[in-house]
Design a protein around this motif. Structure first.
Motif, PDB file in Angstrom:
ATOM      1  N   SER A 127       6.578   1.291  -0.400  1.00 20.45           N
ATOM      2  CA  SER A 127       5.313   0.690   0.027  1.00 20.45           C
ATOM      3  C   SER A 127       4.207   1.377  -0.754  1.00 20.45           C
ATOM      4  CB  SER A 127       5.107   0.847   1.536  1.00 20.45           C
ATOM      5  OG  SER A 127       5.257   2.198   1.951  1.00 20.45           O
ATOM      6  N   PHE A 128       3.068   0.707  -0.858  1.00 23.81           N
ATOM      7  CA  PHE A 128       1.980   1.200  -1.700  1.00 23.81           C
ATOM      8  C   PHE A 128       0.663   1.176  -0.936  1.00 23.81           C
ATOM      9  CE2 PHE A 128       4.815  -1.211  -4.713  1.00 23.81           C
ATOM     10  CZ  PHE A 128       5.470  -0.089  -5.209  1.00 23.81           C
ATOM     11  N   GLU A 129      -0.177   2.170  -1.229  1.00 23.73           N
ATOM     12  CA  GLU A 129      -1.520   2.183  -0.654  1.00 23.73           C
ATOM     13  C   GLU A 129      -2.551   1.895  -1.729  1.00 23.73           C
ATOM     14  OE1 GLU A 129      -2.966   5.192   2.325  1.00 23.73           O
ATOM     15  OE2 GLU A 129      -4.337   5.701   0.683  1.00 23.73           O
ATOM     16  N   PHE A 130      -3.493   0.988  -1.399  1.00 25.47           N
ATOM     17  CA  PHE A 130      -4.612   0.653  -2.267  1.00 25.47           C
ATOM     18  C   PHE A 130      -5.914   0.982  -1.539  1.00 25.47           C
ATOM     19  CE2 PHE A 130      -1.616  -3.079  -3.292  1.00 25.47           C
ATOM     20  CZ  PHE A 130      -0.953  -2.367  -4.274  1.00 25.47           C
ATOM     21  N   PHE A 131      -7.006   1.053  -2.302  1.00 25.31           N
ATOM     22  CA  PHE A 131      -8.308   1.152  -1.650  1.00 25.31           C
ATOM     23  C   PHE A 131      -9.161  -0.034  -2.062  1.00 25.31           C
ATOM     24  CE2 PHE A 131      -8.882   3.765  -5.542  1.00 25.31           C
ATOM     25  CZ  PHE A 131     -10.022   3.184  -6.083  1.00 25.31           C
ATOM     26  N   LEU A 179      -8.010  -3.104  -8.990  1.00 26.75           N
ATOM     27  CA  LEU A 179      -7.168  -3.386  -7.831  1.00 26.75           C
ATOM     28  C   LEU A 179      -6.232  -4.548  -8.107  1.00 26.75           C
ATOM     29  CD1 LEU A 179      -6.197  -3.183  -4.934  1.00 26.75           C
ATOM     30  CD2 LEU A 179      -8.204  -4.518  -4.234  1.00 26.75           C
ATOM     31  N   TRP A 180      -6.762  -5.642  -8.661  1.00 21.68           N
ATOM     32  CA  TRP A 180      -5.916  -6.810  -8.888  1.00 21.68           C
ATOM     33  C   TRP A 180      -4.849  -6.531  -9.939  1.00 21.68           C
ATOM     34  CZ3 TRP A 180      -7.112  -8.050  -4.602  1.00 21.68           C
ATOM     35  CH2 TRP A 180      -8.410  -8.317  -4.157  1.00 21.68           C
ATOM     36  N   GLU A 181      -5.178  -5.745 -10.955  1.00 21.25           N
ATOM     37  CA  GLU A 181      -4.167  -5.381 -11.950  1.00 21.25           C
ATOM     38  C   GLU A 181      -3.103  -4.480 -11.324  1.00 21.25           C
ATOM     39  OE1 GLU A 181      -3.565  -6.422 -15.041  1.00 21.25           O
ATOM     40  OE2 GLU A 181      -5.118  -7.909 -14.581  1.00 21.25           O
ATOM     41  N   THR A 182      -3.532  -3.595 -10.426  1.00 25.71           N
ATOM     42  CA  THR A 182      -2.577  -2.726  -9.737  1.00 25.71           C
ATOM     43  C   THR A 182      -1.638  -3.551  -8.867  1.00 25.71           C
ATOM     44  OG1 THR A 182      -4.144  -0.875  -9.717  1.00 25.71           O
ATOM     45  CG2 THR A 182      -2.336  -0.782  -8.142  1.00 25.71           C
ATOM     46  N   ILE A 205       0.376  12.348  -9.272  1.00 27.36           N
ATOM     47  CA  ILE A 205      -0.861  13.068  -9.583  1.00 27.36           C
ATOM     48  C   ILE A 205      -1.519  12.481 -10.828  1.00 27.36           C
ATOM     49  CG2 ILE A 205      -1.810  15.314 -10.229  1.00 27.36           C
ATOM     50  CD1 ILE A 205       0.426  16.559  -8.482  1.00 27.36           C
ATOM     51  N   GLN A 206      -2.647  11.828 -10.618  1.00 27.07           N
ATOM     52  CA  GLN A 206      -3.396  11.217 -11.721  1.00 27.07           C
ATOM     53  C   GLN A 206      -4.234  12.249 -12.473  1.00 27.07           C
ATOM     54  OE1 GLN A 206      -2.761   8.100 -12.347  1.00 27.07           O
ATOM     55  NE2 GLN A 206      -1.822   7.442 -10.431  1.00 27.07           N
ATOM     56  N   ASN A 228      -5.109   3.027  -6.850  1.00 28.36           N
ATOM     57  CA  ASN A 228      -5.364   1.817  -7.646  1.00 28.36           C
ATOM     58  C   ASN A 228      -5.091   2.022  -9.126  1.00 28.36           C
ATOM     59  OD1 ASN A 228      -6.163   0.888  -5.170  1.00 28.36           O
ATOM     60  ND2 ASN A 228      -8.133   0.083  -5.830  1.00 28.36           N
ATOM     61  N   ARG A 229      -4.113   2.868  -9.418  1.00 25.02           N
ATOM     62  CA  ARG A 229      -3.654   3.084 -10.791  1.00 25.02           C
ATOM     63  C   ARG A 229      -2.130   2.954 -10.770  1.00 25.02           C
ATOM     64  NH1 ARG A 229      -7.621   4.932 -14.098  1.00 25.02           N
ATOM     65  NH2 ARG A 229      -9.482   5.800 -13.110  1.00 25.02           N
ATOM     66  N   PRO A 230      -1.607   1.862 -11.300  1.00 22.15           N
ATOM     67  CA  PRO A 230      -0.190   1.560 -11.071  1.00 22.15           C
ATOM     68  C   PRO A 230       0.806   2.249 -11.984  1.00 22.15           C
ATOM     69  CG  PRO A 230      -1.191  -0.185 -12.353  1.00 22.15           C
ATOM     70  CD  PRO A 230      -2.315   0.778 -12.010  1.00 22.15           C
ATOM     71  N   GLU A 231       0.372   2.751 -13.126  1.00 23.76           N
ATOM     72  CA  GLU A 231       1.329   3.133 -14.162  1.00 23.76           C
ATOM     73  C   GLU A 231       2.305   4.226 -13.704  1.00 23.76           C
ATOM     74  OE1 GLU A 231      -2.304   1.356 -15.891  1.00 23.76           O
ATOM     75  OE2 GLU A 231      -1.963   3.129 -14.612  1.00 23.76           O
ATOM     76  N   LEU A 232       1.787   5.336 -13.188  1.00 20.78           N
ATOM     77  CA  LEU A 232       2.668   6.419 -12.778  1.00 20.78           C
ATOM     78  C   LEU A 232       3.585   5.988 -11.637  1.00 20.78           C
ATOM     79  CD1 LEU A 232       0.695   9.809 -12.827  1.00 20.78           C
ATOM     80  CD2 LEU A 232       2.870   9.290 -13.937  1.00 20.78           C
ATOM     81  N   THR A 233       3.022   5.278 -10.672  1.00 17.95           N
ATOM     82  CA  THR A 233       3.839   4.823  -9.552  1.00 17.95           C
ATOM     83  C   THR A 233       4.963   3.923 -10.039  1.00 17.95           C
ATOM     84  OG1 THR A 233       2.029   5.002  -7.953  1.00 17.95           O
ATOM     85  CG2 THR A 233       3.815   3.484  -7.418  1.00 17.95           C
TER      86      THR A 233
END
Length: 285
Positions: free
Chosen positions: A7-11, A22-25, A201-202, A263-268
């Motif tokens: 599951s993922f958390e966004f702001f 957000l939409w890209e994430t 960790i971003q 709201n940064r998808p790459e690492l996740t």
């Protein structure tokens, strides 16, 4: 080792640029088939309307099961329950019910005179209304307002008894931190699933500030590792540490992970791929 549920958390975005992010994430992570995504609620309820808009957009455009955060901060009981009704009208069926942090400029949380005094009261009211799956927060290390870890286990038991069907933890650095908490919860009779929160960790400086605010201890080995990695090696180290933490949790019996994406998808996405969580279907624009 089978792939875990995720599951993922966004702001919610406050600017146009944040909206695009957000939409890209969401577009990048939705194909991984999360069983739910959550949308945060700004300190002091500052993003109340933005949260509602983001929740409805994510559900409508991406078909995601969205769990809306809801807090007790700076609102009457009637105002808070009106938000619950608005979510119900929008087809939302999951809520992450939290006490919430102190409003900006305040030293600590103080309940509104006509508001909910705690997350336990909020959970009980939502449960009495019915129609929602309710999740709550959990703290493997003492919450900043808690005298000790035992108090956090006691509070979690009260939340579950009030109607929460599951919990999401604050982030932590060591799998053993989660396992000790899980064992203490089991000993207290808590049977609801507790999903560990993972922070890819971003940026190390930002992660330490986040940890200081929420009571997460920063181990000396992490300080030393990031100091040795330097700016050029920080991202690779963050990726490897997150993968190792998740693998240790899965080896210890964890079957679901909640990622704080910022709201940064790459690492996740990279961590999920390493765990065997792969895209299930394409998401329409």
């Amino acid at each position: 080792m089978s792939a875990p549920a995720v599951s993922f958390e966004f702001f919610p975005p406050k600017t146009l640029d944040q909206s695009f992010r957000l939409w890209e994430t969401a577009r990048a992570l939705a194909p991984l088939g999360p069983d739910f995504v959550s949308v945060t609620y700004g300190a002091g309820g500052t993003t109340r309307q933005l949260t509602h808009e983001a929740v409805t957009a994510l559900a409508g455009h991406y078909g995601l099961n969205v769990a809306a955060h809801l807090t007790c901060v700076d609102a009457t009981r009637d105002e808070t329950m009106a938000i619950v009704e608005a979510y119900a009208d929008a087809g939302v069926t999951e809520i992450v019910a939290l006490r919430g942090d102190a409003p900006q400029g305040a030293d600590r949380f103080e309940a509104h005179p006509q508001g909910f005094a705690s997350s336990v009261e909020l959970i009980a009211a939502i449960a009495a209304r019915g129609g929602f799956t309710i999740r709550c927060g959990a703290y493997p290390e003492p919450h900043p307002d808690s005298p000790d870890g035992h108090a956090d286990v006691t509070w979690l038991k009260r939340k579950v008894d009030a109607g929460a069907s599951g919990a999401i933890t604050q982030f932590f650095f060591d799998a053993d931190t989660f396992f000790r908490f899980r064992d203490a919860c089991a000993a207290a009779g808590i049977t609801a699933p507790i999903r560990p929160g993972i922070l890819p960790i971003q940026g190390w400086a930002g992660a330490k500030r986040f940890a200081a605010r929420c009571g997460t201890s920063v181990p000396g080995w992490a300080e030393a590792a990031f100091a040795a990695a330097g700016p050029q090696g920080e991202r690779a180290l963050a990726r490897d540490l997150a993968i190792t933490l998740c693998q240790d949790l899965i080896a210890g019996g964890v079957d679901g992970l909640h990622f704080y994406t910022l709201n940064r998808p790459e690492l996740t996405a990279e961590v999920c791929a390493a765990l065997g969580v792969t895209a299930r279907e394409a998401v329409a624009a």
